[in-house]
Scaffold this active site. Structure first.
Site, PDB file in Angstrom:
ATOM      1  N   ARG A  98       0.878  13.439  -7.540  1.00 53.38           N
ATOM      2  CA  ARG A  98       1.156  13.486  -6.094  1.00 53.38           C
ATOM      3  C   ARG A  98       2.070  14.684  -5.873  1.00 53.38           C
ATOM      4  O   ARG A  98       3.274  14.616  -6.126  1.00 53.38           O
ATOM      5  CB  ARG A  98       1.802  12.185  -5.602  1.00 53.38           C
ATOM      6  CG  ARG A  98       2.267  12.272  -4.161  1.00 53.38           C
ATOM      7  CD  ARG A  98       2.639  10.939  -3.551  1.00 53.38           C
ATOM      8  NE  ARG A  98       1.460  10.202  -3.148  1.00 53.38           N
ATOM      9  CZ  ARG A  98       1.475   9.142  -2.333  1.00 53.38           C
ATOM     10  NH1 ARG A  98       2.609   8.702  -1.834  1.00 53.38           N
ATOM     11  NH2 ARG A  98       0.360   8.527  -2.004  1.00 53.38           N
ATOM     12  N   GLN A 128      -7.392   7.517  -1.259  1.00 55.02           N
ATOM     13  CA  GLN A 128      -7.299   6.673  -0.074  1.00 55.02           C
ATOM     14  C   GLN A 128      -8.676   6.516   0.563  1.00 55.02           C
ATOM     15  O   GLN A 128      -9.107   5.403   0.885  1.00 55.02           O
ATOM     16  CB  GLN A 128      -6.317   7.304   0.932  1.00 55.02           C
ATOM     17  CG  GLN A 128      -6.130   6.491   2.193  1.00 55.02           C
ATOM     18  CD  GLN A 128      -5.441   5.162   1.944  1.00 55.02           C
ATOM     19  OE1 GLN A 128      -4.401   5.103   1.318  1.00 55.02           O
ATOM     20  NE2 GLN A 128      -6.023   4.088   2.434  1.00 55.02           N
ATOM     21  N   ASP A 217      -2.818   6.754  11.092  1.00 57.99           N
ATOM     22  CA  ASP A 217      -1.830   7.078  10.039  1.00 57.99           C
ATOM     23  C   ASP A 217      -0.602   7.648  10.746  1.00 57.99           C
ATOM     24  O   ASP A 217      -0.626   7.937  11.950  1.00 57.99           O
ATOM     25  CB  ASP A 217      -2.445   8.104   9.048  1.00 57.99           C
ATOM     26  CG  ASP A 217      -1.494   8.482   7.920  1.00 57.99           C
ATOM     27  OD1 ASP A 217      -0.543   7.705   7.644  1.00 57.99           O
ATOM     28  OD2 ASP A 217      -1.673   9.557   7.310  1.00 57.99           O
ATOM     29  N   ARG A 289      -7.477  -0.160  -2.740  1.00 64.02           N
ATOM     30  CA  ARG A 289      -7.141   1.077  -3.457  1.00 64.02           C
ATOM     31  C   ARG A 289      -7.269   0.849  -4.959  1.00 64.02           C
ATOM     32  O   ARG A 289      -7.807   1.674  -5.694  1.00 64.02           O
ATOM     33  CB  ARG A 289      -5.700   1.509  -3.131  1.00 64.02           C
ATOM     34  CG  ARG A 289      -5.464   2.007  -1.709  1.00 64.02           C
ATOM     35  CD  ARG A 289      -6.003   3.412  -1.527  1.00 64.02           C
ATOM     36  NE  ARG A 289      -5.485   4.327  -2.525  1.00 64.02           N
ATOM     37  CZ  ARG A 289      -4.309   4.945  -2.457  1.00 64.02           C
ATOM     38  NH1 ARG A 289      -3.536   4.778  -1.402  1.00 64.02           N
ATOM     39  NH2 ARG A 289      -3.906   5.775  -3.405  1.00 64.02           N
TER      40      ARG A 289
HETATM   41  N1   CP Z   1      -1.450   4.907   1.332  1.00 62.73           N
HETATM   42  C1   CP Z   1      -0.682   5.394   0.353  1.00 62.73           C
HETATM   43  O1   CP Z   1      -1.037   6.338  -0.351  1.00 62.73           O
HETATM   44  O2   CP Z   1       0.508   4.758   0.204  1.00 62.73           O
HETATM   45  P1   CP Z   1       1.716   5.254  -0.699  1.00 62.73           P
HETATM   46  O3   CP Z   1       2.245   6.518  -0.083  1.00 62.73           O
HETATM   47  O4   CP Z   1       2.726   4.137  -0.644  1.00 62.73           O
HETATM   48  O5   CP Z   1       1.223   5.504  -2.083  1.00 62.73           O
HETATM   49  N1  NVA Z   2      -0.203  11.266   5.887  1.00 61.04           N
HETATM   50  C1  NVA Z   2       0.669  10.425   5.114  1.00 61.04           C
HETATM   51  C2  NVA Z   2      -0.127   9.627   4.144  1.00 61.04           C
HETATM   52  C3  NVA Z   2       0.604   8.585   3.439  1.00 61.04           C
HETATM   53  C4  NVA Z   2      -0.224   7.835   2.461  1.00 61.04           C
HETATM   54  C5  NVA Z   2       1.664  11.276   4.364  1.00 61.04           C
HETATM   55  O1  NVA Z   2       1.278  12.294   3.792  1.00 61.04           O
HETATM   56  O2  NVA Z   2       2.824  10.913   4.350  1.00 61.04           O
END
Ligand code: CP
Ligand code: NVA
Length: 307
Positions: A98, A128, A217, A289
């Site tokens: 990430r 996702q 979102d 997920r």
């Molecule tokens: N939806 C999602 O990716 O959640 P997190 O940021 O908690 O991993």
């Molecule tokens: N758009 C949001 C997604 C979280 C899973 C972010 O990047 O924070």
């Protein structure tokens, strides 16, 4: 094979993964030792609840192990990203990262000798979207013909959802008055429009009238939400996007179910009563997920016969 963005995954690969995920959900015991002896390295520059836990638990449930690395506790920041990734890939069979920036994810993947999965960057969130397709399939029994309306900022989640839906035969309408700058991807939008399954509008009521799912979102990505330097922009966005909030009044205009990738910011993009209502399937979506990601892991590093 990597999973950095869904552009490089074919329709067959996407549909196969989603269907496999649903099969795994129904018979988890059958897959309990499929990744025995395999290791998933999990490198996170940003916070996470769902992505981290669903990958870690999912890997364990497949008989493998997962090693979590908080970026700030590693030496990635001191060295060449690709070099450090190459070393990490000598310890692991697959990496999920990430990263704040997609370019850094690509750099990481260029050094890795094993498949790399995007755990959500500034441009895409492919895992996702695969879980979301699984949820739509589970609810409707088929993907084809479904209509998803995404409401809010065109961002990482929206981009991957557009790619996933248009490849899977799902109609998707974006009600997205603004785009997060790093998430601008004109190639993706052009390709999506060419399928005939994607359209954009700012007429929220018209868009949701025949929707099967309304999806939203955050208006502000996680790395900015509590950042004091982003305060003015946050206030501007809240004012600009309140007309696009998913609330009880909007739900009177549609029979659609409500989806959210989570975390939800109640009182912003969605209200607490909608989150708590039977119409909201966000928690099932979050659970899914894990099931779809198990299918991703099996496809990337599992036994040949299930690839
Ligand atoms: N939806 C999602 O990716 O959640 P997190 O940021 O908690 O991993
Ligand atoms: N758009 C949001 C997604 C979280 C899973 C972010 O990047 O924070």
């Amino acid at each position: 094979m990597d999973l950095l963005k869904l552009k490089t995954w074919s329709t067959d690969e996407i549909l196969g993964t989603v269907e496999e995920g649903l099969t795994i959900k129904g018979q988890p015991g059958r897959y309990a030792d499929m990744l025995e002896g395999k290791t998933l390295a999990m490198l996170f520059q940003k916070t996470s609840t769902r992505t981290r836990v669903s990958f870690e638990v999912g890997m364990h449930q497949l008989g493998g192990q997962a090693v979590f690395l908080d970026w700030s506790a590693t030496n990635f920041g001191l060295a060449d990203l690709a070099d450090e990734a190459q070393v990490l890939s000598r310890y692991a069979n697959v990496i999920i990262a990430r990263m704040l920036r997609h370019d850094d994810l690509r750099q990481l993947a260029s050094g890795s000798e094993v498949p790399v999965i995007n755990g959500c960057c500034d441009r895409y969130h492919p895992c996702q979207a695969l879980g979301d397709l699984l949820t739509i399939l589970e609810v409707r029994g088929k993907l084809e013909g479904a209509h998803v309306v995404y409401v809010g900022v065109r961002n990482n989640v929206c981009n991957s959802l557009i790619e996933a839906c248009t490849k899977a035969g799902v109609r998707i309408t974006a009600v997205t008055p603004e785009v997060n700058e790093p998430a601008e991807d004109t190639d993706l939008i052009t390709r999506a429009k060419a399928t005939g399954l994607f359209e954009e509008t700012l007429d929220l009521e018209a868009a949701v009238a025949d929707a099967d799912f309304i999806y939203t979102d955050t208006w502000i990505d996680m790395e900015f939400f509590n950042n004091p330097e982003f305060e003015d922009e946050k206030n501007r966005r809240v004012k600009a996007f309140l007309p696009y909030q998913i609330n009880a009044e909007l739900l009177t205009k549609t029979k659609a179910l409500v989806m959210h990738c989570l975390p939800a910011h109640k009182g912003y993009e969605i209200t607490g009563d909608v989150m708590a209502s039977d119409r909201c399937i966000a928690v099932d979506q979050a659970e899914n997920r894990m099931h779809s990601q198990k299918a991703v892991l099996m496809r990337l590093i599992g036994p040949e016969k299930i690839k």
